[in-house]
Enzyme design. Structure first.
Site, mmCIF file in Angstrom:
data_model
loop_
_atom_site.group_PDB
_atom_site.id
_atom_site.type_symbol
_atom_site.label_atom_id
_atom_site.label_comp_id
_atom_site.label_asym_id
_atom_site.label_seq_id
_atom_site.Cartn_x
_atom_site.Cartn_y
_atom_site.Cartn_z
ATOM 1 N N HIS A 1 0.839 -1.204 0.000
ATOM 2 C CA HIS A 1 0.000 0.000 0.000
ATOM 3 C C HIS A 1 0.874 1.255 0.000
ATOM 4 O O HIS A 1 0.547 2.242 -0.655
ATOM 5 C CB HIS A 1 -0.925 0.011 1.222
ATOM 6 C CG HIS A 1 -2.155 -0.834 1.046
ATOM 7 N ND1 HIS A 1 -2.114 -2.207 1.071
ATOM 8 C CD2 HIS A 1 -3.459 -0.501 0.823
ATOM 9 C CE1 HIS A 1 -3.345 -2.680 0.885
ATOM 10 N NE2 HIS A 1 -4.174 -1.664 0.728
ATOM 11 N N HIS B 1 1.576 -3.673 9.402
ATOM 12 C CA HIS B 1 3.010 -3.506 9.107
ATOM 13 C C HIS B 1 3.772 -2.909 10.279
ATOM 14 O O HIS B 1 3.195 -2.213 11.127
ATOM 15 C CB HIS B 1 3.192 -2.555 7.918
ATOM 16 C CG HIS B 1 2.777 -3.149 6.617
ATOM 17 N ND1 HIS B 1 3.569 -4.026 5.914
ATOM 18 C CD2 HIS B 1 1.650 -2.993 5.890
ATOM 19 C CE1 HIS B 1 2.940 -4.394 4.805
ATOM 20 N NE2 HIS B 1 1.767 -3.779 4.771
#
Ligand SMILES: CC(C)=CCC/C(C)=C/CC/C(C)=C/COP(=O)(O)O
Length: 257
Positions: free
Chosen positions: A177, A219
């Site tokens: 992303h 993440h």
């Protein structure tokens, strides 16, 4: 803890009164009653210890710096993962974070760009959208390659409830992303004529998508930082390989009406 005395001396049943030294560079046999020695079957030759049982005694400065950085990264990312679950500190913001997640997902970007390409009625729009499609595909491939090579697992506090993933998405380095956000942001700022408030919104969107990856617990911070750098650099590759009717006439012939 017993002092590391030589086995001969232990068999002799006592100390000779002399001090013994174990240097780091000349590692002698482990003390007879140390945990690692106890695991060896009697009479067996000293087998190499499993990696998790070994302690590096003289790691380099770079090694220490990297381990410290990774430890700080894991600790801070866990603390910032405030939307990682419904029960987390900001759990009520999780649905909003997931909408932001979809806004940076590959599928809407690929489908949207492809649709725009089919609908475009100017050669300039076709050129820009074809290059955006190329950029998005290049980004997917690069992220998949790096994820497959590095194989860093996602944070333990991540719930794997993401919108459509591919196999390498079980890994977290780098954030796909974040690469897409940085790449699309640079691309849009360069190739779309937008008023200043919209340009600011594009940058804000890229930042929010990136920060939301850590807040959702998807993440660690280093995954996102590297992803942003990779996406930024990938734009340079796209510009270098820019597809135009002159460089790729066959491709453009496909889309001309
Ligand atoms: C044409 C093709 C192979 C499309 C696949 C699109 C797809 C499923 C992309 C995955 C996007 C995704 C979930 C990336 C993971 O992002 P992270 O930020 O969690 O690394």
């Amino acid at each position: 803890m017993p002092s590391p005395r030589s086995s001969r001396e232990r068999r002799a049943g006592g100390s000779s009164g002399r001090l013994e030294f174990l240097s780091l560079s000349q590692r002698g046999p482990a003390a007879p009653d140390s945990p690692s020695r106890r695991r060896e079957p009697a009479g067996a030759a000293a087998a190499p210890l499993p990696e998790e049982d070994c302690m590096k005694l003289n790691p380099s400065f770079v090694g220490i710096a990297l381990s410290s950085l990774l430890a700080i990264d894991l600790w801070a990312s866990k603390r910032l993962g405030v939307c990682a679950g419904e029960g987390s500190a900001w759990g009520s913001a999780r649905p909003l974070m997931k909408v932001i997640e979809v806004s940076g997902h590959g599928i809407p970007w690929l489908l949207g760009t492809f649709y725009g390409l089919c609908q475009s009625d100017s050669s300039a729009a076709r050129e820009v959208l074809l290059n955006l499609l190329f950029a998005l595909l290049l980004d997917l491939v690069m992220v998949a390659v790096v994820k497959g090579l590095v194989r860093r697992p996602r944070p333990t506090h991540n719930k794997m409830d993401m919108f459509v993933t591919i196999s390498v998405d079980k890994y977290s380095f780098p954030s796909g992303h974040a690469t897409r956000a940085a790449l699309v942001c640079r691309f849009v700022l360069r190739h779309l004529v937008l008023a200043v408030p919209l340009r600011v919104l594009v940058v804000l969107w890229a930042l929010i998508v990136s920060i939301s990856r850590v807040m959702l617990g998807r993440h660690n911070m280093t995954d996102v930082l590297f992803g942003l750098l990779l996406g930024y650099a990938l734009y340079g590759v796209v510009e270098h390989c820019w597809l135009s009717p002159a460089t790729a006439p066959a491709l453009f012939a496909l889309w001309s009406h």
